[in-house]
Motif scaffolding. Structure first.
Motif, PDB file in Angstrom:
ATOM      1  N   GLY A  45       0.822  -1.161  -0.064  1.00 32.20           N
ATOM      2  CA  GLY A  45      -0.110   0.083   0.059  1.00 32.20           C
ATOM      3  C   GLY A  45       0.862   1.176   0.096  1.00 32.20           C
ATOM      4  N   ARG A  46       2.129   1.080   0.266  1.00 33.94           N
ATOM      5  CA  ARG A  46       2.913   2.327   0.329  1.00 33.94           C
ATOM      6  C   ARG A  46       3.134   3.116  -1.119  1.00 33.94           C
ATOM      7  NH1 ARG A  46       6.881   4.182   3.595  1.00 33.94           N
ATOM      8  NH2 ARG A  46       8.700   5.397   2.482  1.00 33.94           N
ATOM      9  N   ARG A  47       2.786   4.431  -0.958  1.00 33.46           N
ATOM     10  CA  ARG A  47       2.556   5.125  -2.123  1.00 33.46           C
ATOM     11  C   ARG A  47       4.129   5.825  -2.480  1.00 33.46           C
ATOM     12  NH1 ARG A  47      -2.567   7.670  -0.243  1.00 33.46           N
ATOM     13  NH2 ARG A  47      -1.297   7.819   1.506  1.00 33.46           N
ATOM     14  N   ILE A  48       4.571   5.714  -3.637  1.00 33.31           N
ATOM     15  CA  ILE A  48       6.051   6.360  -3.893  1.00 33.31           C
ATOM     16  C   ILE A  48       6.063   7.134  -5.375  1.00 33.31           C
ATOM     17  CG2 ILE A  48       8.262   5.860  -4.468  1.00 33.31           C
ATOM     18  CD1 ILE A  48       8.136   3.386  -2.964  1.00 33.31           C
ATOM     19  N   LEU A  49       6.504   8.453  -5.254  1.00 32.82           N
ATOM     20  CA  LEU A  49       6.439   9.426  -6.354  1.00 32.82           C
ATOM     21  C   LEU A  49       8.009   9.174  -6.820  1.00 32.82           C
ATOM     22  CD1 LEU A  49       5.474  11.456  -8.677  1.00 32.82           C
ATOM     23  CD2 LEU A  49       6.166  13.052  -6.698  1.00 32.82           C
ATOM     24  N   LEU A  50       8.068   8.898  -8.139  1.00 32.89           N
ATOM     25  CA  LEU A  50       9.203   8.956  -8.883  1.00 32.89           C
ATOM     26  C   LEU A  50       9.281  10.344  -9.969  1.00 32.89           C
ATOM     27  CD1 LEU A  50       9.809   5.146  -9.860  1.00 32.89           C
ATOM     28  CD2 LEU A  50      10.501   6.473  -7.796  1.00 32.89           C
ATOM     29  N   ALA A  51       9.964  11.308  -9.774  1.00 34.40           N
ATOM     30  CA  ALA A  51      10.006  12.345 -10.438  1.00 34.40           C
ATOM     31  C   ALA A  51      11.185  12.856 -10.857  1.00 34.40           C
ATOM     32  CB  ALA A  51       9.355  13.571  -9.601  1.00 34.40           C
ATOM     33  N   PRO A  52      11.275  13.689 -12.020  1.00 28.20           N
ATOM     34  CA  PRO A  52      12.519  13.842 -12.741  1.00 28.20           C
ATOM     35  C   PRO A  52      13.032  15.219 -12.268  1.00 28.20           C
ATOM     36  CG  PRO A  52      10.827  14.704 -13.989  1.00 28.20           C
ATOM     37  CD  PRO A  52      10.217  13.916 -12.826  1.00 28.20           C
ATOM     38  N   ALA A  53      12.538  16.004 -11.501  1.00 33.42           N
ATOM     39  CA  ALA A  53      13.128  17.294 -10.949  1.00 33.42           C
ATOM     40  C   ALA A  53      12.360  17.476  -9.578  1.00 33.42           C
ATOM     41  CB  ALA A  53      13.080  18.403 -11.839  1.00 33.42           C
ATOM     42  N   GLU A  54      12.972  18.580  -8.720  1.00 30.58           N
ATOM     43  CA  GLU A  54      12.512  19.127  -7.508  1.00 30.58           C
ATOM     44  C   GLU A  54      11.267  19.709  -7.726  1.00 30.58           C
ATOM     45  OE1 GLU A  54      13.463  18.473  -4.412  1.00 30.58           O
ATOM     46  OE2 GLU A  54      14.956  17.451  -4.614  1.00 30.58           O
ATOM     47  N   LYS A  55      11.262  20.634  -8.632  1.00 35.38           N
ATOM     48  CA  LYS A  55      10.057  21.639  -8.881  1.00 35.38           C
ATOM     49  C   LYS A  55       8.650  20.762  -9.305  1.00 35.38           C
ATOM     50  CE  LYS A  55      11.240  23.041 -13.769  1.00 35.38           C
ATOM     51  NZ  LYS A  55      11.367  23.910 -14.372  1.00 35.38           N
ATOM     52  N   GLU A  58       7.778  18.791  -6.096  1.00 35.19           N
ATOM     53  CA  GLU A  58       7.012  19.412  -5.342  1.00 35.19           C
ATOM     54  C   GLU A  58       5.540  19.906  -5.883  1.00 35.19           C
ATOM     55  OE1 GLU A  58       7.827  23.915  -5.261  1.00 35.19           O
ATOM     56  OE2 GLU A  58       8.627  23.608  -3.268  1.00 35.19           O
ATOM     57  N   PHE A  59       5.225  20.142  -7.064  1.00 40.18           N
ATOM     58  CA  PHE A  59       3.814  20.317  -7.361  1.00 40.18           C
ATOM     59  C   PHE A  59       3.180  18.936  -7.509  1.00 40.18           C
ATOM     60  CE2 PHE A  59       0.551  20.152 -10.596  1.00 40.18           C
ATOM     61  CZ  PHE A  59      -0.006  21.357 -10.210  1.00 40.18           C
ATOM     62  N   ILE A  60       3.579  17.854  -7.822  1.00 37.05           N
ATOM     63  CA  ILE A  60       2.852  16.723  -7.769  1.00 37.05           C
ATOM     64  C   ILE A  60       2.477  16.166  -6.362  1.00 37.05           C
ATOM     65  CG2 ILE A  60       2.760  14.395  -8.307  1.00 37.05           C
ATOM     66  CD1 ILE A  60       4.503  15.008 -10.879  1.00 37.05           C
ATOM     67  N   ALA A  61       3.596  16.342  -5.328  1.00 33.91           N
ATOM     68  CA  ALA A  61       3.533  15.970  -3.917  1.00 33.91           C
ATOM     69  C   ALA A  61       2.491  16.990  -3.311  1.00 33.91           C
ATOM     70  CB  ALA A  61       4.491  15.875  -2.939  1.00 33.91           C
ATOM     71  N   ALA A  62       2.146  18.017  -3.693  1.00 28.50           N
ATOM     72  CA  ALA A  62       1.232  18.898  -3.020  1.00 28.50           C
ATOM     73  C   ALA A  62      -0.180  18.711  -3.654  1.00 28.50           C
ATOM     74  CB  ALA A  62       1.551  20.546  -3.316  1.00 28.50           C
ATOM     75  N   THR A  63      -0.340  17.929  -4.673  1.00 32.16           N
ATOM     76  CA  THR A  63      -1.622  17.711  -5.326  1.00 32.16           C
ATOM     77  C   THR A  63      -2.011  16.258  -5.109  1.00 32.16           C
ATOM     78  OG1 THR A  63      -0.766  19.096  -7.218  1.00 32.16           O
ATOM     79  CG2 THR A  63      -2.726  17.749  -7.590  1.00 32.16           C
ATOM     80  N   TYR A  64      -1.128  15.192  -4.850  1.00 31.19           N
ATOM     81  CA  TYR A  64      -1.398  13.684  -4.745  1.00 31.19           C
ATOM     82  C   TYR A  64      -0.970  13.305  -3.437  1.00 31.19           C
ATOM     83  CZ  TYR A  64      -2.811  13.732  -9.748  1.00 31.19           C
ATOM     84  OH  TYR A  64      -3.188  14.438 -10.891  1.00 31.19           O
ATOM     85  N   SER A  65      -1.134  12.250  -2.880  1.00 30.34           N
ATOM     86  CA  SER A  65      -0.525  11.762  -1.584  1.00 30.34           C
ATOM     87  C   SER A  65       0.379  10.589  -1.815  1.00 30.34           C
ATOM     88  CB  SER A  65      -1.892  11.113  -0.920  1.00 30.34           C
ATOM     89  OG  SER A  65      -2.685  12.201  -0.572  1.00 30.34           O
ATOM     90  N   PHE A  66       1.436  10.638  -1.183  1.00 28.77           N
ATOM     91  CA  PHE A  66       2.561   9.822  -1.150  1.00 28.77           C
ATOM     92  C   PHE A  66       3.160   9.677   0.309  1.00 28.77           C
ATOM     93  CE2 PHE A  66       2.562  12.092  -5.306  1.00 28.77           C
ATOM     94  CZ  PHE A  66       2.169  10.789  -6.070  1.00 28.77           C
ATOM     95  N   GLY A 181      -5.151  10.034  -5.441  1.00 31.61           N
ATOM     96  CA  GLY A 181      -5.973  11.005  -5.579  1.00 31.61           C
ATOM     97  C   GLY A 181      -7.249  10.469  -5.612  1.00 31.61           C
ATOM     98  N   PHE A 182      -8.211  11.307  -5.893  1.00 30.38           N
ATOM     99  CA  PHE A 182      -9.521  11.079  -5.743  1.00 30.38           C
ATOM    100  C   PHE A 182     -10.121   9.815  -6.938  1.00 30.38           C
ATOM    101  CE2 PHE A 182      -9.349  14.195  -9.154  1.00 30.38           C
ATOM    102  CZ  PHE A 182     -10.155  13.963  -9.961  1.00 30.38           C
ATOM    103  N   SER A 183      -9.229   9.663  -7.975  1.00 29.51           N
ATOM    104  CA  SER A 183      -9.544   8.903  -8.997  1.00 29.51           C
ATOM    105  C   SER A 183      -8.659   8.036  -9.253  1.00 29.51           C
ATOM    106  CB  SER A 183      -9.975   9.783 -10.298  1.00 29.51           C
ATOM    107  OG  SER A 183     -10.128   8.515 -11.233  1.00 29.51           O
ATOM    108  N   SER A 184      -8.884   6.685  -9.477  1.00 33.28           N
ATOM    109  CA  SER A 184      -7.956   5.697  -9.940  1.00 33.28           C
ATOM    110  C   SER A 184      -7.905   5.740 -11.467  1.00 33.28           C
ATOM    111  CB  SER A 184      -8.224   4.124  -9.398  1.00 33.28           C
ATOM    112  OG  SER A 184      -7.434   3.252  -9.814  1.00 33.28           O
ATOM    113  N   VAL A 185      -7.063   4.938 -12.133  1.00 35.47           N
ATOM    114  CA  VAL A 185      -6.945   4.420 -13.576  1.00 35.47           C
ATOM    115  C   VAL A 185      -8.195   3.234 -13.811  1.00 35.47           C
ATOM    116  CG1 VAL A 185      -4.811   5.421 -14.067  1.00 35.47           C
ATOM    117  CG2 VAL A 185      -4.970   3.135 -13.222  1.00 35.47           C
ATOM    118  N   PRO A 186      -8.512   2.994 -14.906  1.00 38.85           N
ATOM    119  CA  PRO A 186      -9.201   1.908 -15.106  1.00 38.85           C
ATOM    120  C   PRO A 186      -8.856   0.668 -14.604  1.00 38.85           C
ATOM    121  CG  PRO A 186      -9.262   3.205 -17.256  1.00 38.85           C
ATOM    122  CD  PRO A 186      -8.217   3.982 -16.365  1.00 38.85           C
ATOM    123  N   PRO A 187      -9.399  -0.283 -14.279  1.00 37.50           N
ATOM    124  CA  PRO A 187      -8.918  -1.432 -13.477  1.00 37.50           C
ATOM    125  C   PRO A 187      -8.192  -2.485 -14.621  1.00 37.50           C
ATOM    126  CG  PRO A 187     -11.448  -1.454 -13.062  1.00 37.50           C
ATOM    127  CD  PRO A 187     -10.972  -0.229 -14.187  1.00 37.50           C
TER     128      PRO A 187
END
Length: 212
Positions: A45-55, A58-66, A181-187
């Motif tokens: 269940g652990r959620r991890i974001l892999l992002a290419p740059a700090e900025k 920062e934006f994605i982590a402020a919009t979704y949960s990890f 976030g509030f939505s998943s992708v299709p199953p």
């Protein structure tokens, strides 16, 4: 960038036999320029974001949960019917199959309408009923509002996925739904043509930053 951010590109949703689920964003146009990111939910269940740059992180982590954010090189190449991803601990190669029935239906809607925020707000309950866990409008982190405008959808026919060098098993449904976030992708694993619009609500003018 003000209080409105638009991301145009593709989203791939992949599930594996081990229970690992990955959502890959390939953005041809965005406020940060072209880039790719990966949201991974481990079997635990652990959620991890892999992002290419700090900025971007920062934006994605402020919009979704990890629970964890990792910044490093993220490469996602969509060439013909193949998607290849190299993102730190995640390596993925997927074959893109035929257009889904929903994809054919989506293509009957003119794209300017299909990505319009008012349209997406109106049809969100219908989308949720047709594809459990999936919505086109909802509240994101820091009080932001988010709209997913999908204009095409293809099935993923096969995939080889490894995490930290270990094979994660055969391509499988994305169950349970991801919870970034509030939505998943299709199953069913798929690749969507999408425009995502994030709007900062007037009630929450907060500085950018990861949620605590």
């Amino acid at each position: 960038m003000g209080g409105r951010w638009v991301f145009d590109g593709h989203i791939a949703g992949i599930g594996t036999g081990s229970g690992l689920r990955a959502v890959v964003g390939i953005w041809q146009e965005s406020p940060f320029g072209p880039f790719a990111d990966v949201m991974v939910q481990l079997p635990s269940g652990r959620r991890i974001l892999l992002a290419p740059a700090e900025k971007v992180a920062e934006f994605i982590a402020a919009t979704y949960s990890f629970e964890e954010v990792r910044v490093g090189e993220v490469s996602a190449v969509l060439a013909g019917q193949t998607l290849t991803v190299d993102a730190g601990p995640l390596a993925l190669q997927a074959s893109i199959g035929g257009r889904a029935l929903l994809g054919w239906l989506l293509r009957t809607v003119p794209r300017p309408l299909a990505v319009h925020t008012r349209w997406l707000t109106a049809v969100s309950p219908l989308v949720a009923a047709a594809s459990p866990g999936t919505r086109t409008f909802g509240t994101a982190g820091n009080g932001r509002l988010e709209h997913y405008g999908v204009s095409d959808l293809h099935h993923v026919s096969s995939a080889v996925v490894s995490w930290e060098g270990e094979d994660t098993g055969p391509l499988s449904p994305i169950t349970p739904p991801v919870t970034f976030g509030f939505s998943s992708v299709p199953p069913r694993p798929s690749l969507a043509r999408v425009r995502t619009t994030v709007v900062e609500s007037l009630r929450s003018r907060r500085p950018l930053g990861p949620r605590q």
